[in-house]
Design a protein around this motif. Structure first.
Motif, PDB file in Angstrom:
ATOM      1  N   GLN A  51     -15.264 -65.738  27.806  1.00  0.00           N
ATOM      2  CA  GLN A  51     -16.606 -65.191  27.553  1.00  0.00           C
ATOM      3  C   GLN A  51     -17.636 -65.673  28.573  1.00  0.00           C
ATOM      4  O   GLN A  51     -18.716 -65.092  28.680  1.00  0.00           O
ATOM      5  CB  GLN A  51     -17.084 -65.572  26.144  1.00  0.00           C
ATOM      6  N   CYS A  97     -20.163 -62.421  17.004  1.00  0.00           N
ATOM      7  CA  CYS A  97     -19.585 -62.870  18.274  1.00  0.00           C
ATOM      8  C   CYS A  97     -20.691 -62.940  19.307  1.00  0.00           C
ATOM      9  O   CYS A  97     -21.516 -62.026  19.390  1.00  0.00           O
ATOM     10  CB  CYS A  97     -18.515 -61.864  18.710  1.00  0.00           C
ATOM     11  N   LEU A  98     -20.702 -63.999  20.105  1.00  0.00           N
ATOM     12  CA  LEU A  98     -21.743 -64.131  21.121  1.00  0.00           C
ATOM     13  C   LEU A  98     -21.638 -63.034  22.185  1.00  0.00           C
ATOM     14  O   LEU A  98     -22.611 -62.755  22.868  1.00  0.00           O
ATOM     15  CB  LEU A  98     -21.685 -65.523  21.770  1.00  0.00           C
ATOM     16  N   HIS A 139     -10.700 -66.386  15.568  1.00  0.00           N
ATOM     17  CA  HIS A 139     -11.563 -65.453  16.314  1.00  0.00           C
ATOM     18  C   HIS A 139     -11.538 -65.793  17.814  1.00  0.00           C
ATOM     19  O   HIS A 139     -11.359 -64.913  18.660  1.00  0.00           O
ATOM     20  CB  HIS A 139     -12.999 -65.534  15.757  1.00  0.00           C
ATOM     21  N   GLU A 140     -11.696 -67.085  18.126  1.00  0.00           N
ATOM     22  CA  GLU A 140     -11.724 -67.490  19.541  1.00  0.00           C
ATOM     23  C   GLU A 140     -10.362 -67.288  20.202  1.00  0.00           C
ATOM     24  O   GLU A 140     -10.282 -66.921  21.371  1.00  0.00           O
ATOM     25  CB  GLU A 140     -12.181 -68.947  19.687  1.00  0.00           C
ATOM     26  N   HIS A 143      -9.857 -63.920  21.569  1.00  0.00           N
ATOM     27  CA  HIS A 143     -10.481 -63.704  22.889  1.00  0.00           C
ATOM     28  C   HIS A 143      -9.476 -63.993  24.006  1.00  0.00           C
ATOM     29  O   HIS A 143      -9.500 -63.346  25.049  1.00  0.00           O
ATOM     30  CB  HIS A 143     -11.693 -64.615  23.076  1.00  0.00           C
TER      31      HIS A 143
HETATM   32 ZN   LIG Z   1     -16.310 -63.946  19.888  1.00  0.00          ZN
END
Ligand SMILES: [Zn+2]
Length: 177
Positions: A51, A97-98, A139-140, A143
């Motif tokens: 990210q 989510c960022l 979640h991470e 990614h």
């Molecule tokens: Zn995220």
């Protein structure tokens, strides 16, 4: 520690599959520390390296006070994480989510997990967890496979969210910029 720019969806870089790290060295630690600074400034409770533009298998997770034993660390550093156990029971929890600012939807995932990883010192660790921590780690880790939480939703819901994000981006950047 530097605050890094966070890539927002839709963006091809978020679809990349992240590469394992050979070792945890000073460069890795710098990246991890910058990720923590970036996550806290956002603010958020989890961030993956991809990210912030580094497609390597590293994530940081902020552990909420309610989910923490007294002397447990506030931040988890997980390098090359691997899930070795998932509970049969799935739970529906709202995720954000960022990389998808201001978007939230319920996502179903296993309630409890066991994850093994290398910590900030490069030492192998195993963590058993549930609740928010298990949720954020899953979640991470998505990614790292190029998967966003919206990929767990129906195509209709996903398209609505991605269209909304594109609209926000267009409003921020004039067409002739
Ligand atoms: Zn995220």
């Amino acid at each position: 520690m530097a605050i890094l720019p966070i890539i927002t969806a839709p963006d091809r870089r978020l679809k990349a599959k992240s590469k394992p790290l050979d070792r945890v060295d000073d460069d890795t630690r710098k990246l991890l520390d910058d990720m923590v600074a970036t996550m806290r400034a956002a603010p958020g409770i989890g961030l993956s390296a991809v990210q912030v533009g580094s497609p390597v298998r590293a994530i940081v997770v902020g552990v909420r006070e309610a989910d923490r034993e007294e002397d447990a660390p506030e931040t988890l550093f997980l390098v090359n994480p691997e899930i070795t156990f998932e509970s049969d029971e799935d739970v529906l929890i709202e995720e954000g989510c960022l990389s998808l600012p201001d978007q939230f939807e319920n996502v179903e995932r296993p309630d409890e997990i066991t994850v093994k990883f290398l910590d900030r010192d490069g030492k192998p660790q195993t963590l058993q967890c549930g609740g928010t921590t298990a949720r954020v780690i899953q979640h991470e880790m998505d990614h790292l496979e190029g998967v966003l939480f919206v990929d767990h939703l129906s195509k209709i819901k996903r398209d609505i969210i991605l269209r909304r994000l594109l609209k926000v981006r267009r409003q921020k950047q004039p067409a002739d910029a």
